[in-house]
Each structure stands twice: as C-alpha cells, then as structure tokens.
Design a protein around this motif. Sequence first.
Motif, PDB file in Angstrom:
ATOM      1  N   THR A  97       3.424  23.629  -2.203  1.00 15.60           N
ATOM      2  CA  THR A  97       4.230  24.708  -3.218  1.00 15.60           C
ATOM      3  C   THR A  97       3.100  25.467  -4.093  1.00 15.60           C
ATOM      4  O   THR A  97       2.870  26.677  -3.961  1.00 15.60           O
ATOM      5  N   ILE A  98       2.213  24.537  -4.436  1.00  9.60           N
ATOM      6  CA  ILE A  98       0.926  25.002  -5.056  1.00  9.60           C
ATOM      7  C   ILE A  98       0.092  25.997  -4.446  1.00  9.60           C
ATOM      8  O   ILE A  98      -0.583  27.182  -4.662  1.00  9.60           O
ATOM      9  N   LEU A  99      -0.029  25.606  -3.049  1.00  9.17           N
ATOM     10  CA  LEU A  99      -1.025  26.162  -2.043  1.00  9.17           C
ATOM     11  C   LEU A  99      -0.190  27.563  -1.873  1.00  9.17           C
ATOM     12  O   LEU A  99      -1.060  28.639  -1.774  1.00  9.17           O
ATOM     13  N   LEU A 107       1.960  29.324  -3.626  1.00  7.39           N
ATOM     14  CA  LEU A 107       1.831  30.041  -5.016  1.00  7.39           C
ATOM     15  C   LEU A 107       0.419  30.869  -5.209  1.00  7.39           C
ATOM     16  O   LEU A 107       0.079  31.733  -5.292  1.00  7.39           O
ATOM     17  N   SER A 108      -0.584  29.652  -5.039  1.00  8.91           N
ATOM     18  CA  SER A 108      -2.095  30.294  -5.177  1.00  8.91           C
ATOM     19  C   SER A 108      -2.453  31.351  -4.072  1.00  8.91           C
ATOM     20  O   SER A 108      -3.119  32.496  -4.440  1.00  8.91           O
ATOM     21  N   LEU A 109      -1.910  31.290  -2.706  1.00 12.12           N
ATOM     22  CA  LEU A 109      -2.064  32.143  -1.619  1.00 12.12           C
ATOM     23  C   LEU A 109      -1.530  33.656  -2.000  1.00 12.12           C
ATOM     24  O   LEU A 109      -2.075  34.397  -1.942  1.00 12.12           O
ATOM     25  N   LEU A 110      -0.069  33.333  -2.589  1.00 10.26           N
ATOM     26  CA  LEU A 110       0.588  34.722  -2.998  1.00 10.26           C
ATOM     27  C   LEU A 110      -0.338  35.533  -4.149  1.00 10.26           C
ATOM     28  O   LEU A 110      -0.312  36.667  -4.029  1.00 10.26           O
ATOM     29  N   CYS A 111      -0.718  34.680  -5.096  1.00 11.26           N
ATOM     30  CA  CYS A 111      -1.363  35.248  -6.066  1.00 11.26           C
ATOM     31  C   CYS A 111      -2.689  35.886  -5.590  1.00 11.26           C
ATOM     32  O   CYS A 111      -3.204  37.159  -5.960  1.00 11.26           O
ATOM     33  N   VAL A 112      -3.462  35.207  -4.761  1.00  9.93           N
ATOM     34  CA  VAL A 112      -4.726  35.719  -4.414  1.00  9.93           C
ATOM     35  C   VAL A 112      -4.595  36.762  -3.602  1.00  9.93           C
ATOM     36  O   VAL A 112      -5.279  37.857  -3.510  1.00  9.93           O
ATOM     37  N   LEU A 113      -3.582  36.851  -2.451  1.00 13.97           N
ATOM     38  CA  LEU A 113      -3.310  37.892  -1.646  1.00 13.97           C
ATOM     39  C   LEU A 113      -2.778  39.164  -2.483  1.00 13.97           C
ATOM     40  O   LEU A 113      -3.388  40.301  -2.082  1.00 13.97           O
ATOM     41  N   GLY A 114      -2.097  38.914  -3.605  1.00 16.71           N
ATOM     42  CA  GLY A 114      -1.588  40.007  -4.489  1.00 16.71           C
ATOM     43  C   GLY A 114      -2.968  40.764  -4.912  1.00 16.71           C
ATOM     44  O   GLY A 114      -2.874  41.981  -4.845  1.00 16.71           O
ATOM     45  N   VAL A 115      -3.547  39.905  -5.591  1.00 14.49           N
ATOM     46  CA  VAL A 115      -4.881  40.562  -6.094  1.00 14.49           C
ATOM     47  C   VAL A 115      -5.690  41.144  -5.393  1.00 14.49           C
ATOM     48  O   VAL A 115      -6.602  42.061  -5.702  1.00 14.49           O
ATOM     49  N   GLY A 116      -6.003  40.405  -4.320  1.00 20.03           N
ATOM     50  CA  GLY A 116      -6.970  40.719  -3.323  1.00 20.03           C
ATOM     51  C   GLY A 116      -6.677  42.056  -2.581  1.00 20.03           C
ATOM     52  O   GLY A 116      -7.512  42.986  -2.084  1.00 20.03           O
ATOM     53  N   ILE A 117      -5.290  42.312  -2.220  1.00 21.09           N
ATOM     54  CA  ILE A 117      -4.846  43.610  -1.620  1.00 21.09           C
ATOM     55  C   ILE A 117      -5.067  44.863  -2.650  1.00 21.09           C
ATOM     56  O   ILE A 117      -5.561  45.658  -2.112  1.00 21.09           O
ATOM     57  N   VAL A 118      -4.796  44.592  -3.877  1.00 21.69           N
ATOM     58  CA  VAL A 118      -5.107  45.549  -5.012  1.00 21.69           C
ATOM     59  C   VAL A 118      -6.615  45.972  -5.003  1.00 21.69           C
ATOM     60  O   VAL A 118      -7.085  46.987  -4.976  1.00 21.69           O
ATOM     61  N   LEU A 119      -7.395  44.757  -5.163  1.00 16.70           N
ATOM     62  CA  LEU A 119      -8.761  44.813  -5.130  1.00 16.70           C
ATOM     63  C   LEU A 119      -9.451  45.586  -4.219  1.00 16.70           C
ATOM     64  O   LEU A 119     -10.518  46.336  -4.176  1.00 16.70           O
ATOM     65  N   ALA A 120      -8.865  44.966  -2.681  1.00 12.81           N
ATOM     66  CA  ALA A 120      -9.413  45.610  -1.418  1.00 12.81           C
ATOM     67  C   ALA A 120      -9.203  47.213  -1.365  1.00 12.81           C
ATOM     68  O   ALA A 120      -9.937  47.842  -0.904  1.00 12.81           O
ATOM     69  N   PRO A 147       0.743  -1.116  -0.024  1.00 11.94           N
ATOM     70  CA  PRO A 147       0.130  -0.022  -0.053  1.00 11.94           C
ATOM     71  C   PRO A 147       0.867   1.336  -0.176  1.00 11.94           C
ATOM     72  O   PRO A 147       2.089   1.027   0.501  1.00 11.94           O
ATOM     73  N   ARG A 148       0.206   2.297  -0.737  1.00 10.48           N
ATOM     74  CA  ARG A 148       0.819   3.786  -0.488  1.00 10.48           C
ATOM     75  C   ARG A 148       0.806   4.129   0.809  1.00 10.48           C
ATOM     76  O   ARG A 148      -0.048   3.831   1.582  1.00 10.48           O
ATOM     77  N   PRO A 149       1.762   5.125   1.217  1.00  5.08           N
ATOM     78  CA  PRO A 149       1.551   5.846   2.331  1.00  5.08           C
ATOM     79  C   PRO A 149       0.025   6.408   2.544  1.00  5.08           C
ATOM     80  O   PRO A 149      -0.628   6.681   1.550  1.00  5.08           O
ATOM     81  N   ASP A 150      -0.459   6.551   3.678  1.00  7.13           N
ATOM     82  CA  ASP A 150      -1.624   6.795   4.085  1.00  7.13           C
ATOM     83  C   ASP A 150      -1.849   8.234   3.744  1.00  7.13           C
ATOM     84  O   ASP A 150      -3.142   8.700   3.477  1.00  7.13           O
ATOM     85  N   ARG A 151      -0.890   9.119   3.412  1.00  2.44           N
ATOM     86  CA  ARG A 151      -1.239  10.665   3.144  1.00  2.44           C
ATOM     87  C   ARG A 151      -0.551  10.949   1.692  1.00  2.44           C
ATOM     88  O   ARG A 151       0.273  10.149   1.468  1.00  2.44           O
ATOM     89  N   VAL A 152      -0.922  11.750   1.109  1.00  2.00           N
ATOM     90  CA  VAL A 152      -0.463  12.353  -0.025  1.00  2.00           C
ATOM     91  C   VAL A 152       0.885  12.969   0.156  1.00  2.00           C
ATOM     92  O   VAL A 152       1.002  13.731   1.133  1.00  2.00           O
ATOM     93  N   ASP A 153       1.743  13.130  -0.703  1.00  2.00           N
ATOM     94  CA  ASP A 153       3.083  13.946  -0.697  1.00  2.00           C
ATOM     95  C   ASP A 153       2.589  15.279  -0.600  1.00  2.00           C
ATOM     96  O   ASP A 153       2.105  15.878  -1.629  1.00  2.00           O
ATOM     97  N   GLY A 154       2.791  15.900   0.495  1.00  2.00           N
ATOM     98  CA  GLY A 154       2.311  17.222   0.654  1.00  2.00           C
ATOM     99  C   GLY A 154       3.124  18.214   0.118  1.00  2.00           C
ATOM    100  O   GLY A 154       2.945  19.589   0.019  1.00  2.00           O
ATOM    101  N   ARG A 155       4.528  17.869  -0.565  1.00  2.00           N
ATOM    102  CA  ARG A 155       5.418  19.026  -0.944  1.00  2.00           C
ATOM    103  C   ARG A 155       4.901  19.795  -2.100  1.00  2.00           C
ATOM    104  O   ARG A 155       4.846  20.819  -2.103  1.00  2.00           O
ATOM    105  N   PRO A 156       4.462  19.224  -3.252  1.00  2.00           N
ATOM    106  CA  PRO A 156       3.976  19.390  -4.371  1.00  2.00           C
ATOM    107  C   PRO A 156       2.818  20.363  -4.004  1.00  2.00           C
ATOM    108  O   PRO A 156       2.347  21.486  -4.521  1.00  2.00           O
ATOM    109  N   PHE A 157       2.064  19.891  -3.217  1.00  2.00           N
ATOM    110  CA  PHE A 157       0.808  20.748  -2.680  1.00  2.00           C
ATOM    111  C   PHE A 157       0.923  21.860  -1.941  1.00  2.00           C
ATOM    112  O   PHE A 157       0.246  22.845  -2.387  1.00  2.00           O
TER     113      PHE A 157
END
Length: 458
Positions: free
Chosen positions: A180-182, A184-197, A168-178
């Motif tokens: 990284t994506i999280l 990057l998405s937070l930085l993008c959303v925060l940047g756009v959110g700050i400008v819009l706010a 069996p695979r490990p019980d959890r998904v490899d979190g490192r790529p996730f």
Amino acid sequence: MGRLKHLFPDALAGRIVLLLATAILVANLIALAVLGLQQQRFDRQAIEDREIERISALVPAMEAVSAEVRQAIVRDASTRFARVRVEDRPLLTATATDSRSIYIARGLAETLGRADVNVAILERPPRSDSEARTGRFSADSVIAITIPLSARDGRAEWLNVVTSGASPRPDRVDGRPFLTILVLSLLCVLGVGIVLARRLTHPLRQLSHAARAAGRGDRTARVKEEGAREMRDAARAFNAMQAEISHFDAERMRMLAAVGHDLRTPMTSLRIRAEMVEDEEQRAAMVRTLDEMTVMADGLVSYGRNGQDAEAMEPLDLGDLLEQLCADRGATYRGPDGIRIVGRRVGLGRAIGNLIDNALRYGGTATVTLSQDRQEAVVLVEDTGPGIPPDRLDDMFHPFTRGDDSRSLETGGAGLGLSIARTIVHAHGGRITLENRADGGLRATVALPLAQADAAGA
C-alpha cells in the motif's frame, strides 16, 4: 532485447518518469529486505531477553527447594518451545564464542550475580516422532543453557535448558501494508515526476519545433530563452545561429537584387544603341538578346526581394486567396472554405501565382484544387501540357532552370519562378513537389501547415 527496447519510452519525459519509478521501486525493495532482516534480529533479541528473565527467575526458586520439588518445577517450566531438565551432568562445560552465546551468558551472569553460566547456540537436533507431532524445536537453531545448582542428597545437579525461545514469526514481512505504501509513493512520485518532466522537456520541444522550421527555411523561427541554464544556453545559441543565417540570407538576396537592378541601366543603354543599328536583322537579334537579359535581371530582382521575408505572418483563409488568384488569371478553382493557415499573403500569392502562371504558360489550362490532409492544407496546381521529363523534375527548382532549354520570349521567364515558389513555401514550413500526371500534364503539390486551432480540430 528488441522487445525491451520497444517498451523503453522514446520521449525524454517518459524516460525521466521511468527512471524515478524504477529508483523508488528499487529503494522500497531494498528497504523491505532491510526491514525483514531487522525484524528477525529484533525478534531474536527479544526471545533471548525473555529467556534471560525467565531463567533468572527460575534458578533462585530451584535453589530454595528440595530435589523432589525441583522436578515438579522442571515439569511445569517445560513448554512446547523449551525443555527444562535437572540432571546429574552438565549439558555444556563452557560458553561458546559466538556473539549471541556471549550476550546471553553475560545477561544471566549479571542478573544472577554468578559467573558459572554456560551458553551455546546449537544446531537444531533431529526431530523425534514426538517432537514432530508437537512442533517443538521448529527453529533452525536452539539455545542451550547450563547452570550448576546446589547439591541435594550429596549429588551435584545442573539445570540444563534447551529452548527455541518462542514460536518464530513467518520468514517474510507482511507485504500488504508495504505494498500500500509502495503504491501510494509510486503514484506521488509519478505525478510529481510527470509534471517536472514536462516542464523540463518543454523547452526541448520548442527547440525541436524551431529547428525543424529552420530546416525548412523559416529564418524567423526563434526559441524562448527559458528553463534550466543548459536549455537557456542552447536556446540562446540557436537564436544566435538563426540570426546569423538570416543575416547571411538577407545579404545574399540583397546582392542578387542589386545585381539585377544594376544590370538594368547598362542594358537600357545597350538597347538604345541597338535601336540605332541600321542592319534590321542584326538590330532585331540584338534587341531580342537584350530583352532576354532584361527578363533575367527582373527575375533576379524578384528572387532577391521575395527571399527577404519582409512581410509579417498573419492568419489567412487559404481558400479566399486561391480563389482570388484563379479569378485574376482565368484558372479553375475547386476547394472548400474555412481552411486557415498562418502565412504571408503577398508571398504565398507570389509563390502559388507562379505555379498557376507556369501551368497556363506551358499547359494552356490550370486547375487549382484545395483540400485538407490531417494537419496540412494541400494545394494542387494541374495542367494538361506536355509535362517534364522525370529525371528533370527535381532540377526545376534550381535557379535559371526551365522546362524547355530555350530562352524564347514566347514562353517568357528566366527559370526563377519555381525557385521563388520553393523559397516562399519552405519559409512557411511547407513543402512543394512536382510530378507528371498519369493522363498527361504536370501536377505541382504545395503542402502548408494548418493554423494551430484547425490542426488541433483535425
């Protein structure tokens, strides 16, 4: 709870950005959980499909060989994840009713072209010492399969397979790529959110500044009607309110000025008549009373005119204005150069001039000091007179209120000088206070907002 409230952003823009960041974080965590569940489901289905293929290839081979060869094939087919046996009794007599068992049984039946396949998903049996050493059957459940084989030497035989499928695979998904994506998405959303706010809350900040200015008496404060529809409606309502209040104030001031102006004619007529009175003592008393009434009427006219704010705002060097006021009146001036404000030169001259005149009239001397405190220019007008009782300091800004209760022409005035000064200072977004000095005399303090460039530099 108090700490959490302290950490929660106070500004609307901060709350909008925090809301966006929280939404993205929660959405990604939910996605991670769903991804983990889906990965387990896909892994399980892949294992089951692989077992169907393996056993489907194994059964025809065992049907075609002798009993001895069958045992050899069984030994070779067993792995650390699967135990394959040819036995004289079946492990299962029927297929279990769960969906996984039915899926595997149907797959084997379709591949082998036979319906006598029994499958069940069993809980993992307790480990033996050998299993604990080899790591077999490490999954929580195993797949049990029973398929009847053709008889050899007059004995019926069954192929019994117990398998966990694969490691069996490990019980959890490899979190490192996730992660990284999280990030990057937070930085993008925060940047756009700050400008819009900031863009969304900019009209609110303008409305807030204008409302504070209006509260200080500035009837010229207006807000640009821009932004979202709700913000345009709020700005439009504020501007309409300011226009109505400004119109009301202008009418009130015009009425006061008109009353003062219209009183002059009858008072002039009365003075002429009073001059004709033969009794010298009565004539003097009547003239003195009419002079006091004239002072009051002139004060009303001045109060009404100064409250109308007809003069335009312009950049001013406050030091130059104060130096000129002091030179004209014989007062002492102390202060630096280059402190600039935006205001009405004539109006501020009238307001601060009234303070200097009061200091000279009641205290004999006047000292004017200019300084800068953060984003304000501070003007102090001090005298060495008797001061004012502490309980009457606030009342001195009310119209027709004087430090002495008499209407003596020797001290002059009708009690409108401080009212005029306060009206003008408030219209500039400033404040004015009175206090008694510790070493005697009165101190009037005027605080005015600096020009934007000077305030930013401060």
